[in-house]
Design an enzyme around this catalytic site. Structure first.
Site, PDB file in Angstrom:
ATOM      1  N   LYS A 154      27.982  28.888 123.811  1.00 47.34           N
ATOM      2  CA  LYS A 154      29.135  28.129 124.329  1.00 47.34           C
ATOM      3  C   LYS A 154      28.940  26.630 124.087  1.00 47.34           C
ATOM      4  O   LYS A 154      29.842  25.948 123.618  1.00 47.34           O
ATOM      5  CB  LYS A 154      29.283  28.386 125.830  1.00 47.34           C
ATOM      6  CG  LYS A 154      30.225  27.427 126.528  1.00 47.34           C
ATOM      7  CD  LYS A 154      30.330  27.697 128.007  1.00 47.34           C
ATOM      8  CE  LYS A 154      29.361  26.912 128.860  1.00 47.34           C
ATOM      9  NZ  LYS A 154      29.653  25.474 128.973  1.00 47.34           N
ATOM     10  N   ASN A 155      27.739  26.150 124.402  1.00 47.97           N
ATOM     11  CA  ASN A 155      27.514  24.700 124.319  1.00 47.97           C
ATOM     12  C   ASN A 155      27.394  24.190 122.886  1.00 47.97           C
ATOM     13  O   ASN A 155      27.358  22.977 122.663  1.00 47.97           O
ATOM     14  CB  ASN A 155      26.278  24.297 125.145  1.00 47.97           C
ATOM     15  CG  ASN A 155      26.563  24.359 126.633  1.00 47.97           C
ATOM     16  OD1 ASN A 155      27.696  24.616 127.039  1.00 47.97           O
ATOM     17  ND2 ASN A 155      25.546  24.137 127.444  1.00 47.97           N
ATOM     18  N   CYS A 205      31.953  17.306 139.396  1.00 46.48           N
ATOM     19  CA  CYS A 205      31.952  18.759 139.494  1.00 46.48           C
ATOM     20  C   CYS A 205      30.860  19.160 140.478  1.00 46.48           C
ATOM     21  O   CYS A 205      30.134  18.309 140.979  1.00 46.48           O
ATOM     22  CB  CYS A 205      31.751  19.412 138.146  1.00 46.48           C
ATOM     23  SG  CYS A 205      30.102  19.300 137.539  1.00 46.48           S
ATOM     24  N   ARG A 228      28.335  13.433 137.467  1.00 52.41           N
ATOM     25  CA  ARG A 228      28.456  13.530 136.007  1.00 52.41           C
ATOM     26  C   ARG A 228      29.368  12.464 135.400  1.00 52.41           C
ATOM     27  O   ARG A 228      30.429  12.767 134.857  1.00 52.41           O
ATOM     28  CB  ARG A 228      28.909  14.943 135.606  1.00 52.41           C
ATOM     29  CG  ARG A 228      27.889  15.985 135.955  1.00 52.41           C
ATOM     30  CD  ARG A 228      28.325  17.362 135.599  1.00 52.41           C
ATOM     31  NE  ARG A 228      27.928  17.766 134.271  1.00 52.41           N
ATOM     32  CZ  ARG A 228      28.215  18.943 133.744  1.00 52.41           C
ATOM     33  NH1 ARG A 228      28.910  19.820 134.423  1.00 52.41           N
ATOM     34  NH2 ARG A 228      27.818  19.262 132.540  1.00 52.41           N
ATOM     35  N   VAL A 283      18.452  10.530 128.448  1.00 51.10           N
ATOM     36  CA  VAL A 283      18.872  11.569 127.488  1.00 51.10           C
ATOM     37  C   VAL A 283      20.150  12.244 127.996  1.00 51.10           C
ATOM     38  O   VAL A 283      20.189  12.717 129.130  1.00 51.10           O
ATOM     39  CB  VAL A 283      17.765  12.638 127.306  1.00 51.10           C
ATOM     40  CG1 VAL A 283      18.255  13.750 126.382  1.00 51.10           C
ATOM     41  CG2 VAL A 283      16.507  11.999 126.749  1.00 51.10           C
ATOM     42  N   SER A 284      21.177  12.256 127.174  1.00 45.92           N
ATOM     43  CA  SER A 284      22.425  12.925 127.547  1.00 45.92           C
ATOM     44  C   SER A 284      22.940  13.732 126.358  1.00 45.92           C
ATOM     45  O   SER A 284      23.149  13.188 125.266  1.00 45.92           O
ATOM     46  CB  SER A 284      23.477  11.891 127.976  1.00 45.92           C
ATOM     47  OG  SER A 284      24.770  12.438 127.876  1.00 45.92           O
ATOM     48  N   ASP A 344      19.954  24.764 132.748  1.00 47.86           N
ATOM     49  CA  ASP A 344      20.910  25.870 132.759  1.00 47.86           C
ATOM     50  C   ASP A 344      20.247  27.226 133.024  1.00 47.86           C
ATOM     51  O   ASP A 344      20.948  28.242 133.134  1.00 47.86           O
ATOM     52  CB  ASP A 344      21.693  25.921 131.432  1.00 47.86           C
ATOM     53  CG  ASP A 344      22.737  24.814 131.341  1.00 47.86           C
ATOM     54  OD1 ASP A 344      22.973  24.140 132.352  1.00 47.86           O
ATOM     55  OD2 ASP A 344      23.321  24.627 130.254  1.00 47.86           O
ATOM     56  N   ARG A 358      33.688  31.337 132.602  1.00 47.74           N
ATOM     57  CA  ARG A 358      33.692  30.164 131.721  1.00 47.74           C
ATOM     58  C   ARG A 358      32.571  30.270 130.694  1.00 47.74           C
ATOM     59  O   ARG A 358      32.691  29.770 129.584  1.00 47.74           O
ATOM     60  CB  ARG A 358      33.487  28.885 132.545  1.00 47.74           C
ATOM     61  CG  ARG A 358      34.705  28.467 133.346  1.00 47.74           C
ATOM     62  CD  ARG A 358      34.479  27.115 133.975  1.00 47.74           C
ATOM     63  NE  ARG A 358      33.788  26.254 133.017  1.00 47.74           N
ATOM     64  CZ  ARG A 358      32.840  25.388 133.331  1.00 47.74           C
ATOM     65  NH1 ARG A 358      32.475  25.226 134.567  1.00 47.74           N
ATOM     66  NH2 ARG A 358      32.265  24.658 132.393  1.00 47.74           N
TER      67      ARG A 358
HETATM   68  C1  UD1 Z   1      25.377  19.539 128.824  1.00 43.68           C
HETATM   69  C2  UD1 Z   1      25.672  21.024 128.900  1.00 43.68           C
HETATM   70  C3  UD1 Z   1      25.239  21.578 130.256  1.00 43.68           C
HETATM   71  C4  UD1 Z   1      23.767  21.244 130.497  1.00 43.68           C
HETATM   72  C5  UD1 Z   1      23.508  19.755 130.316  1.00 43.68           C
HETATM   73  C6  UD1 Z   1      22.031  19.398 130.393  1.00 43.68           C
HETATM   74  C7  UD1 Z   1      27.615  21.300 127.475  1.00 43.68           C
HETATM   75  C8  UD1 Z   1      29.065  21.590 127.364  1.00 43.68           C
HETATM   76  N1  UD1 Z   1      27.105  21.220 128.715  1.00 43.68           N
HETATM   77  O1  UD1 Z   1      26.137  18.883 129.829  1.00 43.68           O
HETATM   78  O2  UD1 Z   1      25.424  22.999 130.240  1.00 43.68           O
HETATM   79  O3  UD1 Z   1      23.437  21.604 131.831  1.00 43.68           O
HETATM   80  O4  UD1 Z   1      23.987  19.326 129.021  1.00 43.68           O
HETATM   81  O5  UD1 Z   1      21.300  20.134 129.478  1.00 43.68           O
HETATM   82  O6  UD1 Z   1      26.926  21.183 126.481  1.00 43.68           O
HETATM   83  N2  UD1 Z   1      24.797  11.255 132.656  1.00 43.68           N
HETATM   84  C9  UD1 Z   1      25.175   9.985 133.075  1.00 43.68           C
HETATM   85  N3  UD1 Z   1      26.098   9.309 132.324  1.00 43.68           N
HETATM   86  C10 UD1 Z   1      26.650   9.815 131.180  1.00 43.68           C
HETATM   87  C11 UD1 Z   1      26.248  11.111 130.759  1.00 43.68           C
HETATM   88  C12 UD1 Z   1      25.321  11.796 131.519  1.00 43.68           C
HETATM   89  O7  UD1 Z   1      24.706   9.495 134.097  1.00 43.68           O
HETATM   90  O8  UD1 Z   1      27.473   9.137 130.535  1.00 43.68           O
HETATM   91  C13 UD1 Z   1      23.802  12.015 133.450  1.00 43.68           C
HETATM   92  C14 UD1 Z   1      24.383  13.317 134.037  1.00 43.68           C
HETATM   93  O9  UD1 Z   1      25.067  13.089 135.243  1.00 43.68           O
HETATM   94  C15 UD1 Z   1      23.151  14.174 134.190  1.00 43.68           C
HETATM   95  C16 UD1 Z   1      22.290  13.741 132.991  1.00 43.68           C
HETATM   96  O10 UD1 Z   1      22.776  12.465 132.574  1.00 43.68           O
HETATM   97  O11 UD1 Z   1      22.494  13.861 135.393  1.00 43.68           O
HETATM   98  C17 UD1 Z   1      22.319  14.700 131.814  1.00 43.68           C
HETATM   99  O12 UD1 Z   1      23.661  15.047 131.529  1.00 43.68           O
HETATM  100  P1  UD1 Z   1      24.165  15.469 130.075  1.00 43.68           P
HETATM  101  O13 UD1 Z   1      22.977  15.807 129.228  1.00 43.68           O
HETATM  102  O14 UD1 Z   1      25.102  14.442 129.575  1.00 43.68           O
HETATM  103  O15 UD1 Z   1      24.958  16.819 130.398  1.00 43.68           O
HETATM  104  P2  UD1 Z   1      26.329  17.292 129.778  1.00 43.68           P
HETATM  105  O16 UD1 Z   1      26.449  16.861 128.363  1.00 43.68           O
HETATM  106  O17 UD1 Z   1      27.447  16.964 130.707  1.00 43.68           O
END
Ligand code: UD1
Length: 418
Positions: A22-23, A116, A121, A162-163, A306, A398
């Site tokens: 999915k991701n 969420c 997030r 890391v995001s 996850d 989902r």
């Molecule tokens: C993606 C995955 C999700 C997984 C997560 C971490 C998808 C669709 N979803 O979510 O299943 O659990 O990676 O492996 O691929 N953050 C900020 N600011 C930002 C972006 C992120 O503060 O602009 C924080 C988030 O709140 C979180 C952390 O960084 O605490 C990591 O989030 P992120 O890696 O961005 O997760 P998603 O991409 O939303």
């Protein structure tokens, strides 16, 4: 609203196929916005989130043809650059259309996805990176309004943390930008790598895939391709736990072993009997004598957040004390109270959990709160005495392709009821 009714299952036995990730599917579908042509994507899972992305892309003008195991997406005639709230609110990953829309149109309006269950997030890193690429960004009435009248320009962007989503959005924005972009402290997740491989196959120039720093040299145009999405490592990990918790024996097909290296290492250390082959594994839960353990979730290649909820369920039934530290999301223990309703003994303090193993769980009525939390409740239902009823299973749908259709043939007793 649909519910799941689960009766204590016999040990899971048989063969299970893992679906496409999915991701990976979601960002790759968003990437098709960069292509002035048609692309064909194979191994796309049949999930509510994939349908949400289809609806969103169609609202922007994409022509999409969905078959059983592949879809074609044609974005040669985009008619709109606004992603509406009613489509974005269903799925946070909708924010991934921001980068490619802006790159393609010099203009993009995308609803803020909101918070969420698992945390606030925010998308501040996405916006910070886009500004570094030359975008002018404002927020109005709950929408991100992004403009780049002279196009985007490559730059060095260092992510504060890391995001996955921010790395993907910035990759998508930089592919057709002028010059070189370096994303420092980038996410290394297999799904980010899959997106890069897809983009490179279309003609992008990305180096450092799976490394800390990703380097993108802007190209003028992309070409049409056929691409197959990687298998879902989280779904695979969920079935591994299913075999262990029910003391069954499952052959799990369609796995990239390397993507599961950390969870497999944890399980082997705990005493799990797992036979690893090239692209499948056999989990022998019956002959696994498991001992308690300790995990901390981290970005890849660390232990995936996850899979945290599924491992918590497993730890609940192992003698002794196990520990989990959640370091990726600030509020990802929503499943604790529900597992405790089934008789688990889990204690939460801030980002840490102590799990005292119990001999058995007892079925009850419980509620799904988010995607991964809900599957941990399904796993618990498989071993809980009597009947477990799970409400709000739209969360589960989902991310899992009709889970009962995969587990019931292996011995589970799961019914979908209204
Ligand atoms: C993606 C995955 C999700 C997984 C997560 C971490 C998808 C669709 N979803 O979510 O299943 O659990 O990676 O492996 O691929 N953050 C900020 N600011 C930002 C972006 C992120 O503060 O602009 C924080 C988030 O709140 C979180 C952390 O960084 O605490 C990591 O989030 P992120 O890696 O961005 O997760 P998603 O991409 O939303």
């Amino acid at each position: 609203m649909k519910k799941l009714l689960i009766r204590k299952s016999s040990p899971l036995k048989g063969i299970i196929e893992v679906s496409g990730s999915k991701n990976s599917a979601l960002p790759i579908m968003a990437a098709s916005l960069l292509l002035n042509d048609k692309c064909l994507l194979k191994n796309i899972p049949n999930l509510a989130d994939v349908n949400s992305m289809i609806n969103l892309l169609e609202s922007l003008g994409a022509k999409i043809n969905k078959k059983k195991s592949y879809i074609t997406i044609n974005c040669s005639n985009l008619k709109n650059h606004k992603a509406e709230y009613n489509l974005v609110k269903k799925m946070r990953a909708s924010i991934l259309v921001l980068g490619p829309l802006l790159s393609r149109n010099q203009n993009a309006i995308v609803s803020l996805p909101g918070g969420c269950a698992i945390g606030t997030r925010p998308i501040n890193y996405h916006l910070y990176g886009l500004k570094k690429l030359g975008a002018k960004i404002s927020i109005k009435d709950g929408y991100v309004i992004a403009k780049a009248p002279n196009g985007l320009r490559g730059n060095t962007i260092e992510l504060p943390r890391v995001s996955v989503g921010a790395t993907e959005n910035l990759l998508l924005a930089s592919i057709l930008a002028k010059g070189k972009t370096v994303i420092k402290n980038a996410a290394k997740e297999p799904e980010v790598q899959d997106l890069c491989n897809f983009l490179n196959m279309m003609g992008a120039n990305i180096k450092g895939i799976g490394k800390k720093n990703i380097i993108i040299k802007g190209v003028k145009k992309l070409k049409s391709v056929k691409y197959s999405i990687i298998p879902d490592r989280i779904e695979a990990g969920t079935f591994i736990v299913g075999a262990l918790i029910t003391k069954g024996k499952l052959r799990i097909n369609n796995i990239i072993i390397e993507h599961l290296q950390t969870p497999l290492k944890v399980l082997k250390k705990m005493g799990a009997k797992i036979k690893i082959q090239k692209n499948y594994i056999i989990v022998d839960g019956k002959n696994s004598k498991l001992v308690s353990s300790k995990i901390k979730t981290k970005p890849y290649p660390g232990f995936p957040t996850d899979l945290q909820a599924q491992f918590m369920c497993l730890f609940s039934l192992i003698k002794g004390k196990s520990y989990i530290e959640e370091s990726v999301f600030e509020n990802r223990f929503m499943h604790v109270s529900e597992l405790n309703r089934l008789g688990a003994k889990i204690f939460v303090k801030n980002q840490n959990c102590k799990i005292e193993g119990v001999e058995k769980l007892i079925g009850a009525q419980i509620m799904a709160s988010d995607l991964r939390a809900s599957v941990s409740l399904v796993l618990a239902g498989l071993v809980a005495n009597g009947e477990t009823q799970i409400d709000r299973i739209y969360h589960l749908d989902r991310g899992y392709e009709k889970i009962e259709n995969k587990l019931n043939p292996c011995g589970a007793n799961i019914k979908r009821i209204d």
